[in-house]
Design a protein around this motif. Sequence first.
Motif, PDB file in Angstrom:
ATOM      1  N   PRO B  75       0.824  -1.207   0.000  1.00  0.00           N
ATOM      2  CA  PRO B  75       0.000   0.000   0.000  1.00  0.00           C
ATOM      3  C   PRO B  75       0.861   1.262   0.000  1.00  0.00           C
ATOM      4  O   PRO B  75       2.004   1.234   0.445  1.00  0.00           O
ATOM      5  CB  PRO B  75      -0.794  -0.103   1.310  1.00  0.00           C
ATOM      6  N   GLY B  76       0.338   2.344  -0.524  1.00  0.00           N
ATOM      7  CA  GLY B  76       1.095   3.589  -0.554  1.00  0.00           C
ATOM      8  C   GLY B  76       0.162   4.777  -0.649  1.00  0.00           C
ATOM      9  O   GLY B  76      -0.981   4.652  -1.083  1.00  0.00           O
ATOM     10  N   ALA B  77       0.676   5.920  -0.239  1.00  0.00           N
ATOM     11  CA  ALA B  77      -0.152   7.119  -0.170  1.00  0.00           C
ATOM     12  C   ALA B  77      -0.557   7.617  -1.551  1.00  0.00           C
ATOM     13  O   ALA B  77      -1.488   8.414  -1.678  1.00  0.00           O
ATOM     14  CB  ALA B  77       0.590   8.221   0.588  1.00  0.00           C
ATOM     15  N   ARG B  79      -1.894   5.825  -3.777  1.00  0.00           N
ATOM     16  CA  ARG B  79      -3.138   5.138  -4.137  1.00  0.00           C
ATOM     17  C   ARG B  79      -4.078   5.170  -2.935  1.00  0.00           C
ATOM     18  O   ARG B  79      -3.969   4.366  -2.012  1.00  0.00           O
ATOM     19  CB  ARG B  79      -2.841   3.683  -4.540  1.00  0.00           C
ATOM     20  N   MET B  81      -7.674   4.972  -0.771  1.00  0.00           N
ATOM     21  CA  MET B  81      -8.723   3.955  -0.789  1.00  0.00           C
ATOM     22  C   MET B  81      -9.934   4.473   0.005  1.00  0.00           C
ATOM     23  O   MET B  81      -9.792   5.045   1.073  1.00  0.00           O
ATOM     24  CB  MET B  81      -8.160   2.689  -0.138  1.00  0.00           C
ATOM     25  N   LEU B  88     -13.448   4.658   9.051  1.00  0.00           N
ATOM     26  CA  LEU B  88     -13.061   5.917   9.691  1.00  0.00           C
ATOM     27  C   LEU B  88     -12.518   5.606  11.081  1.00  0.00           C
ATOM     28  O   LEU B  88     -12.829   4.578  11.665  1.00  0.00           O
ATOM     29  CB  LEU B  88     -14.267   6.845   9.806  1.00  0.00           C
ATOM     30  N   PHE B  89     -11.716   6.532  11.615  1.00  0.00           N
ATOM     31  CA  PHE B  89     -11.184   6.341  12.959  1.00  0.00           C
ATOM     32  C   PHE B  89     -12.152   6.991  13.941  1.00  0.00           C
ATOM     33  O   PHE B  89     -12.179   8.217  14.071  1.00  0.00           O
ATOM     34  CB  PHE B  89      -9.781   6.947  13.049  1.00  0.00           C
ATOM     35  N   PHE B 100      -5.483  13.092   8.886  1.00  0.00           N
ATOM     36  CA  PHE B 100      -4.663  11.952   9.303  1.00  0.00           C
ATOM     37  C   PHE B 100      -3.448  11.739   8.389  1.00  0.00           C
ATOM     38  O   PHE B 100      -2.319  11.646   8.851  1.00  0.00           O
ATOM     39  CB  PHE B 100      -5.518  10.680   9.339  1.00  0.00           C
ATOM     40  N   GLY B 101      -3.715  11.695   7.077  1.00  0.00           N
ATOM     41  CA  GLY B 101      -2.629  11.451   6.130  1.00  0.00           C
ATOM     42  C   GLY B 101      -1.523  12.498   6.205  1.00  0.00           C
ATOM     43  O   GLY B 101      -0.350  12.163   6.409  1.00  0.00           O
ATOM     44  N   LYS B 103      -0.797  14.481   8.573  1.00  0.00           N
ATOM     45  CA  LYS B 103      -0.140  14.424   9.884  1.00  0.00           C
ATOM     46  C   LYS B 103       0.907  13.293   9.907  1.00  0.00           C
ATOM     47  O   LYS B 103       2.029  13.482  10.391  1.00  0.00           O
ATOM     48  CB  LYS B 103      -1.196  14.196  10.977  1.00  0.00           C
ATOM     49  N   MET B 104       0.531  12.128   9.365  1.00  0.00           N
ATOM     50  CA  MET B 104       1.468  11.007   9.327  1.00  0.00           C
ATOM     51  C   MET B 104       2.699  11.357   8.488  1.00  0.00           C
ATOM     52  O   MET B 104       3.805  10.926   8.775  1.00  0.00           O
ATOM     53  CB  MET B 104       0.800   9.753   8.733  1.00  0.00           C
ATOM     54  N   ALA B 105       2.461  12.152   7.446  1.00  0.00           N
ATOM     55  CA  ALA B 105       3.566  12.522   6.564  1.00  0.00           C
ATOM     56  C   ALA B 105       4.391  13.662   7.138  1.00  0.00           C
ATOM     57  O   ALA B 105       5.397  14.073   6.551  1.00  0.00           O
ATOM     58  CB  ALA B 105       3.022  12.906   5.185  1.00  0.00           C
ATOM     59  N   ARG B 148     -11.010  12.571   3.514  1.00  0.00           N
ATOM     60  CA  ARG B 148      -9.774  12.064   4.116  1.00  0.00           C
ATOM     61  C   ARG B 148      -8.826  11.555   3.034  1.00  0.00           C
ATOM     62  O   ARG B 148      -7.616  11.766   3.083  1.00  0.00           O
ATOM     63  CB  ARG B 148     -10.115  10.940   5.108  1.00  0.00           C
ATOM     64  N   CYS B 149      -9.425  10.869   2.060  1.00  0.00           N
ATOM     65  CA  CYS B 149      -8.626  10.332   0.960  1.00  0.00           C
ATOM     66  C   CYS B 149      -8.029  11.466   0.134  1.00  0.00           C
ATOM     67  O   CYS B 149      -6.839  11.471  -0.184  1.00  0.00           O
ATOM     68  CB  CYS B 149      -9.528   9.439   0.120  1.00  0.00           C
ATOM     69  N   ASN B 152      -4.944  13.651   1.235  1.00  0.00           N
ATOM     70  CA  ASN B 152      -3.608  13.083   1.046  1.00  0.00           C
ATOM     71  C   ASN B 152      -3.106  13.299  -0.375  1.00  0.00           C
ATOM     72  O   ASN B 152      -1.979  12.942  -0.691  1.00  0.00           O
ATOM     73  CB  ASN B 152      -3.684  11.583   1.351  1.00  0.00           C
TER      74      ASN B 152
END
Lengths: 288, 273
Positions: B75-77, B79, B81, B88-89, B100-101, B103-105, B148-149, B152
Amino acid sequence: MREQKTPSSLAIWLGLADNSFTRQKTVKFGDESAVSSGRFYSILIVILLLSAWIITSVFGLIKPFYWPTIGGTGDRIIKLLSEGFRNVPLWEHVGISVYRVFAGVLSGALIGIPLGFSMGLSSVARGLFDPIVEFMRPIPPLALIPLIILWFGIDETAKIALLFLASLFIMTIAARSGVSSVRISKVHAAYSLGASKLQILRHVILPNALPEIFTGLRTSMGVCWGTVVAAELVAADKGVGSMIMIAKNFLQTDTVVIGIIIIGVIGYIIEMFMRFLERVFIPWKGKG
Amino acid sequence: MTGIIIDKISMVFTLPDGGDVHALNKVSLNIEPGQIVSVLGPSGCGKTTLLNILAGFLSPTDGEVRHNNQTVTGPGAERGMVFQQGALFEWLTVNDNIQFGPKMAGKPKAESVAKCEELLNIVGLAGFGEKPVYQLSGGMQQRVALARCLANDPDVILMDEPLGALDALTREKMQGLILKLWKETGKTIILITHSVEEALFLGERLIVMAPRPGRIVEDFSLPFPRQALTTNARDVKASPEFVAKREEVLSMIWEMEEEIMGGGIEVRGLSDA
């Protein structure tokens, strides 16, 4: 139209009349939500029991050796509050028991949660610890007391070690099932958003496991509270358990009964406290 | 060559009793950047397996998927999903889910806050940012999932029956939203669905798959998504052209289903596909 008399709100509160929803239901037997609180009967039974206690006390129907009189119990409570029990204040007896429970539960959680996580995430950890956890799980903590005394003696360490063991396996299993309850789509979503393994652990698996961890903490608190009292019955000079054991030796039935009531009340407060924390810290529980 | 190239991928699962299930058999497909592609087929045709391979959650038994000339290995950012539901969280607010995305990055906070604000407007959730996601309806939750998708900024958006759990009215609205997002962002979108109407409406290309072994049997080029960008959605769906196509594809799927159920009805046009 059929005549319908609306019952008073007092009658509904007491559980003597159906509320407006239940009144419309034709099927009531088997529908749990149609069973009212029956508050009237709760109040009735408490009044009956108290009256019975007062009557037996006033007429001296039961020997104080078997069950204390209500007046004697009141006097004893005042004495315990002002003088303590065996030169130790009452709050210290209660405090030391509560302290032991919290120390045991927290140390158990501190080791158990990472252990459970590792068992949910790695086959090496699962293989290594599974036989131990599965073996220890069904053993009642009280059965460990003799061994604990042999290893640690009867001082404070021994009691906390026992409570640690009591909570350790509960917390391990809770954390592990917390990990396995993560919906795979959430993990997939996080990976697709670019999260690393460590980020998945911190931001997906940990929060997702919190409800189960909290349930584990609540269970641990309950089990440890029961275990601490029993452990103090066996060997201790302070604590609620030791208090009622020593009181028994002096045939102080009133102190024994008061001790039992204190144990019940503290257990209830701990449970309410944990539920409060749960509502504050994991409001999303059950809403995934 | 850019875009997604699916190069003769096969997927074989071995059952506990020793039998093999050919979930996919030598499936090949080229998807150009910016295309919106819907994938349709009866249950068991391997469409979800295909999407999971594209996302990088599964690795094919044979063949490979290349995305912008890079072989997909996980999996990768790039692509993104969107799942059917429940991804959802729930411990985070709408804002925190969307951010979320980034922030992770480790993207700067101010930047992702601004982006989040913009996306909330686009998906029609302005003012809902501070709400916990579990307080939202199913349709609103899927809007959050889309935002959310997009936050990113992926190259490709993969959708696994994204509207499958919604009621019919919400579903129609969300179809419009997906088309709007496609038009405004120009992303490549690959969407799996059970609904023939949805597949026709949301696919400028419609891939029809058949089971046993999972394979592609039809690859239609369709005008409907582009029509829907300028015309009323109901008018597009009621047009004779749309209705005729819908009946054609529907009977195709029906025949496949009948075959699976052992109806013994002869399937036309599948053997030479």
